[in-house]
Design a protein around this motif. Structure first.
Motif, PDB file in Angstrom:
ATOM      1  N   GLY A  35       0.824  -1.195   0.000  1.00 46.27           N
ATOM      2  CA  GLY A  35       0.000   0.000   0.000  1.00 46.27           C
ATOM      3  C   GLY A  35       0.858   1.244   0.000  1.00 46.27           C
ATOM      4  N   VAL A  36       0.195   2.378  -0.104  1.00 46.28           N
ATOM      5  CA  VAL A  36       0.881   3.660  -0.146  1.00 46.28           C
ATOM      6  C   VAL A  36       0.114   4.638   0.739  1.00 46.28           C
ATOM      7  CG1 VAL A  36      -0.343   4.415  -2.227  1.00 46.28           C
ATOM      8  CG2 VAL A  36       1.855   5.400  -1.695  1.00 46.28           C
ATOM      9  N   LEU A  37       0.849   5.515   1.383  1.00 52.76           N
ATOM     10  CA  LEU A  37       0.210   6.559   2.187  1.00 52.76           C
ATOM     11  C   LEU A  37      -0.485   7.559   1.265  1.00 52.76           C
ATOM     12  CD1 LEU A  37       3.000   7.329   4.804  1.00 52.76           C
ATOM     13  CD2 LEU A  37       0.877   6.066   5.174  1.00 52.76           C
ATOM     14  N   MET A  38      -1.593   8.092   1.738  1.00 50.78           N
ATOM     15  CA  MET A  38      -2.354   9.070   0.966  1.00 50.78           C
ATOM     16  C   MET A  38      -1.455  10.247   0.573  1.00 50.78           C
ATOM     17  SD  MET A  38      -5.661   9.121   0.165  1.00 50.78           S
ATOM     18  CE  MET A  38      -7.201   9.544   0.916  1.00 50.78           C
ATOM     19  N   SER A  39      -0.646  10.737   1.488  1.00 47.46           N
ATOM     20  CA  SER A  39       0.234  11.877   1.199  1.00 47.46           C
ATOM     21  C   SER A  39       1.301  11.511   0.168  1.00 47.46           C
ATOM     22  CB  SER A  39       0.888  12.382   2.482  1.00 47.46           C
ATOM     23  OG  SER A  39       1.596  11.339   3.120  1.00 47.46           O
ATOM     24  N   GLU A  40       1.816  10.284   0.244  1.00 48.62           N
ATOM     25  CA  GLU A  40       2.818   9.825  -0.721  1.00 48.62           C
ATOM     26  C   GLU A  40       2.196   9.691  -2.108  1.00 48.62           C
ATOM     27  OE1 GLU A  40       5.654   5.935  -1.529  1.00 48.62           O
ATOM     28  OE2 GLU A  40       4.852   6.256   0.481  1.00 48.62           O
ATOM     29  N   LEU A  41       0.961   9.223  -2.154  1.00 49.26           N
ATOM     30  CA  LEU A  41       0.257   9.092  -3.426  1.00 49.26           C
ATOM     31  C   LEU A  41       0.058  10.463  -4.077  1.00 49.26           C
ATOM     32  CD1 LEU A  41      -1.147   7.272  -5.463  1.00 49.26           C
ATOM     33  CD2 LEU A  41      -3.200   7.398  -4.034  1.00 49.26           C
ATOM     34  N   ALA A  42      -0.302  11.461  -3.281  1.00 50.32           N
ATOM     35  CA  ALA A  42      -0.457  12.819  -3.806  1.00 50.32           C
ATOM     36  C   ALA A  42       0.860  13.304  -4.406  1.00 50.32           C
ATOM     37  CB  ALA A  42      -0.932  13.763  -2.705  1.00 50.32           C
ATOM     38  N   ALA A  43       1.963  13.010  -3.735  1.00 46.92           N
ATOM     39  CA  ALA A  43       3.277  13.418  -4.243  1.00 46.92           C
ATOM     40  C   ALA A  43       3.621  12.671  -5.538  1.00 46.92           C
ATOM     41  CB  ALA A  43       4.350  13.176  -3.179  1.00 46.92           C
ATOM     42  N   ARG A  44       3.347  11.378  -5.584  1.00 47.77           N
ATOM     43  CA  ARG A  44       3.634  10.591  -6.795  1.00 47.77           C
ATOM     44  C   ARG A  44       2.865  11.117  -7.998  1.00 47.77           C
ATOM     45  NH1 ARG A  44       3.460   4.187  -4.986  1.00 47.77           N
ATOM     46  NH2 ARG A  44       5.180   4.307  -3.497  1.00 47.77           N
ATOM     47  N   LEU A  45       1.622  11.504  -7.758  1.00 49.65           N
ATOM     48  CA  LEU A  45       0.774  11.994  -8.842  1.00 49.65           C
ATOM     49  C   LEU A  45       0.943  13.485  -9.098  1.00 49.65           C
ATOM     50  CD1 LEU A  45      -2.494  10.071  -7.918  1.00 49.65           C
ATOM     51  CD2 LEU A  45      -0.978   9.595  -9.861  1.00 49.65           C
ATOM     52  N   ASP A  46       1.650  14.153  -8.194  1.00 53.19           N
ATOM     53  CA  ASP A  46       1.867  15.597  -8.282  1.00 53.19           C
ATOM     54  C   ASP A  46       0.539  16.351  -8.302  1.00 53.19           C
ATOM     55  OD1 ASP A  46       3.428  17.892  -8.291  1.00 53.19           O
ATOM     56  OD2 ASP A  46       3.526  17.967 -10.488  1.00 53.19           O
ATOM     57  N   VAL A  47      -0.346  15.954  -7.357  1.00 52.89           N
ATOM     58  CA  VAL A  47      -1.633  16.620  -7.185  1.00 52.89           C
ATOM     59  C   VAL A  47      -1.837  16.890  -5.696  1.00 52.89           C
ATOM     60  CG1 VAL A  47      -2.682  15.567  -9.237  1.00 52.89           C
ATOM     61  CG2 VAL A  47      -2.931  14.453  -7.019  1.00 52.89           C
ATOM     62  N   THR A  48      -2.865  17.652  -5.381  1.00 53.88           N
ATOM     63  CA  THR A  48      -3.142  17.975  -3.981  1.00 53.88           C
ATOM     64  C   THR A  48      -3.727  16.759  -3.257  1.00 53.88           C
ATOM     65  OG1 THR A  48      -5.403  18.699  -4.393  1.00 53.88           O
ATOM     66  CG2 THR A  48      -3.652  20.375  -4.597  1.00 53.88           C
ATOM     67  N   LYS A  49      -3.661  16.804  -1.927  1.00 54.07           N
ATOM     68  CA  LYS A  49      -4.263  15.727  -1.135  1.00 54.07           C
ATOM     69  C   LYS A  49      -5.773  15.681  -1.354  1.00 54.07           C
ATOM     70  CE  LYS A  49      -0.673  15.809   2.357  1.00 54.07           C
ATOM     71  NZ  LYS A  49      -0.324  16.174   3.729  1.00 54.07           N
ATOM     72  N   GLY A  50      -6.377  16.836  -1.560  1.00 54.53           N
ATOM     73  CA  GLY A  50      -7.812  16.892  -1.835  1.00 54.53           C
ATOM     74  C   GLY A  50      -8.172  16.181  -3.131  1.00 54.53           C
ATOM     75  N   ALA A  51      -7.350  16.377  -4.161  1.00 52.85           N
ATOM     76  CA  ALA A  51      -7.587  15.703  -5.442  1.00 52.85           C
ATOM     77  C   ALA A  51      -7.454  14.193  -5.282  1.00 52.85           C
ATOM     78  CB  ALA A  51      -6.622  16.224  -6.497  1.00 52.85           C
ATOM     79  N   SER A  68      -7.092   1.975   4.745  1.00 48.65           N
ATOM     80  CA  SER A  68      -6.952   1.389   6.082  1.00 48.65           C
ATOM     81  C   SER A  68      -6.060   2.293   6.922  1.00 48.65           C
ATOM     82  CB  SER A  68      -6.385  -0.023   5.999  1.00 48.65           C
ATOM     83  OG  SER A  68      -5.165  -0.033   5.296  1.00 48.65           O
ATOM     84  N   PRO A  69      -6.239   2.250   8.228  1.00 47.78           N
ATOM     85  CA  PRO A  69      -5.395   3.086   9.079  1.00 47.78           C
ATOM     86  C   PRO A  69      -3.947   2.587   9.062  1.00 47.78           C
ATOM     87  CG  PRO A  69      -6.928   1.783  10.400  1.00 47.78           C
ATOM     88  CD  PRO A  69      -7.230   1.494   8.969  1.00 47.78           C
ATOM     89  N   HIS A  70      -3.033   3.520   9.159  1.00 49.13           N
ATOM     90  CA  HIS A  70      -1.610   3.173   9.245  1.00 49.13           C
ATOM     91  C   HIS A  70      -1.378   2.451  10.565  1.00 49.13           C
ATOM     92  CE1 HIS A  70       2.726   3.687   9.667  1.00 49.13           C
ATOM     93  NE2 HIS A  70       2.751   3.839   8.355  1.00 49.13           N
ATOM     94  N   PRO A  71      -0.563   1.403  10.587  1.00 49.86           N
ATOM     95  CA  PRO A  71      -0.375   0.630  11.821  1.00 49.86           C
ATOM     96  C   PRO A  71       0.303   1.404  12.958  1.00 49.86           C
ATOM     97  CG  PRO A  71       1.034  -0.208  10.064  1.00 49.86           C
ATOM     98  CD  PRO A  71       0.143   0.825   9.457  1.00 49.86           C
ATOM     99  N   TYR A  72       1.094   2.457  12.615  1.00 50.73           N
ATOM    100  CA  TYR A  72       1.851   3.167  13.655  1.00 50.73           C
ATOM    101  C   TYR A  72       1.490   4.643  13.792  1.00 50.73           C
ATOM    102  CZ  TYR A  72       4.593  -0.997  12.743  1.00 50.73           C
ATOM    103  OH  TYR A  72       4.975  -2.295  12.528  1.00 50.73           O
ATOM    104  N   ASP A  73       0.864   5.205  12.770  1.00 54.97           N
ATOM    105  CA  ASP A  73       0.521   6.632  12.775  1.00 54.97           C
ATOM    106  C   ASP A  73      -0.982   6.769  12.603  1.00 54.97           C
ATOM    107  OD1 ASP A  73       0.172   9.343  12.391  1.00 54.97           O
ATOM    108  OD2 ASP A  73       1.726   9.535  10.857  1.00 54.97           O
ATOM    109  N   SER A  74      -1.678   7.108  13.655  1.00 50.41           N
ATOM    110  CA  SER A  74      -3.143   7.158  13.623  1.00 50.41           C
ATOM    111  C   SER A  74      -3.671   8.244  12.688  1.00 50.41           C
ATOM    112  CB  SER A  74      -3.694   7.368  15.031  1.00 50.41           C
ATOM    113  OG  SER A  74      -3.234   8.600  15.555  1.00 50.41           O
ATOM    114  N   ARG A  75      -2.833   9.203  12.308  1.00 49.26           N
ATOM    115  CA  ARG A  75      -3.274  10.268  11.403  1.00 49.26           C
ATOM    116  C   ARG A  75      -3.161   9.863   9.942  1.00 49.26           C
ATOM    117  NH1 ARG A  75       1.021  14.339  12.750  1.00 49.26           N
ATOM    118  NH2 ARG A  75       2.096  12.364  12.893  1.00 49.26           N
ATOM    119  N   ALA A  76      -2.414   8.808   9.652  1.00 47.91           N
ATOM    120  CA  ALA A  76      -2.127   8.428   8.263  1.00 47.91           C
ATOM    121  C   ALA A  76      -3.094   7.344   7.767  1.00 47.91           C
ATOM    122  CB  ALA A  76      -0.691   7.940   8.150  1.00 47.91           C
TER     123      ALA A  76
END
Length: 130
Positions: A35-51, A68-76
């Motif tokens: 899997g990939v973090l939502m923030s990392e995916l935004a960076a890979r696609l070069d778009v905003t987190k909202g997009a 799914s929730p990140h196993p160690y970071d509840s915000r991710a």
């Protein structure tokens, strides 16, 4: 104009069904394994987190991804492909293989090198624009 039209045109990707170019490229950016973090995916696609959030919502509705929730970071949030998403990923890869097979039939080796060089320069040019 033709590129803009193509960017909006959904295509069928195997048994997974219909996806727009932005959806299938999001599936490609998530990747087949893990899997990939939502923030990392935004960076890979070069778009905003909202997009990315909107894209993921559409892909969830199509049962192609799960959050799914990140196993160690509840915000991710971790985004992963479902079996349907993996089928779309494989079908998309096959489209690329077929495209290059057709190019090899139509173009000489030298023409393919020129084509690839032009695409690389275009990507560099577009990447340098804000």
């Amino acid at each position: 104009m033709q590129l803009r039209r193509l960017e909006r045109q959904p295509q069928i990707f195997g048994e997974a069904g219909s996806f727009t170019p932005s959806e299938i490229h999001t599936i490609e950016a998530i990747g087949y394994e893990g899997g990939v973090l939502m923030s990392e995916l935004a960076a890979r696609l070069d778009v905003t987190k909202g997009a990315v959030t909107q894209l993921i919502a559409r892909l969830e509705a199509k049962a192609a991804v799960t959050r799914s929730p990140h196993p160690y970071d509840s915000r991710a949030i971790v985004i992963s492909l479902t079996e349907k998403g993996k089928e779309a990923y494989r079908a998309h890869e096959e489209v690329h293989v077929q495209f290059y097979d057709e190019l090899r039939i139509l173009l000489s080796k030298q023409e393919i090198e020129i084509f690839e060089n032009c695409i690389e320069k275009l990507n560099d040019f577009l990447g340098s624009k804000p």
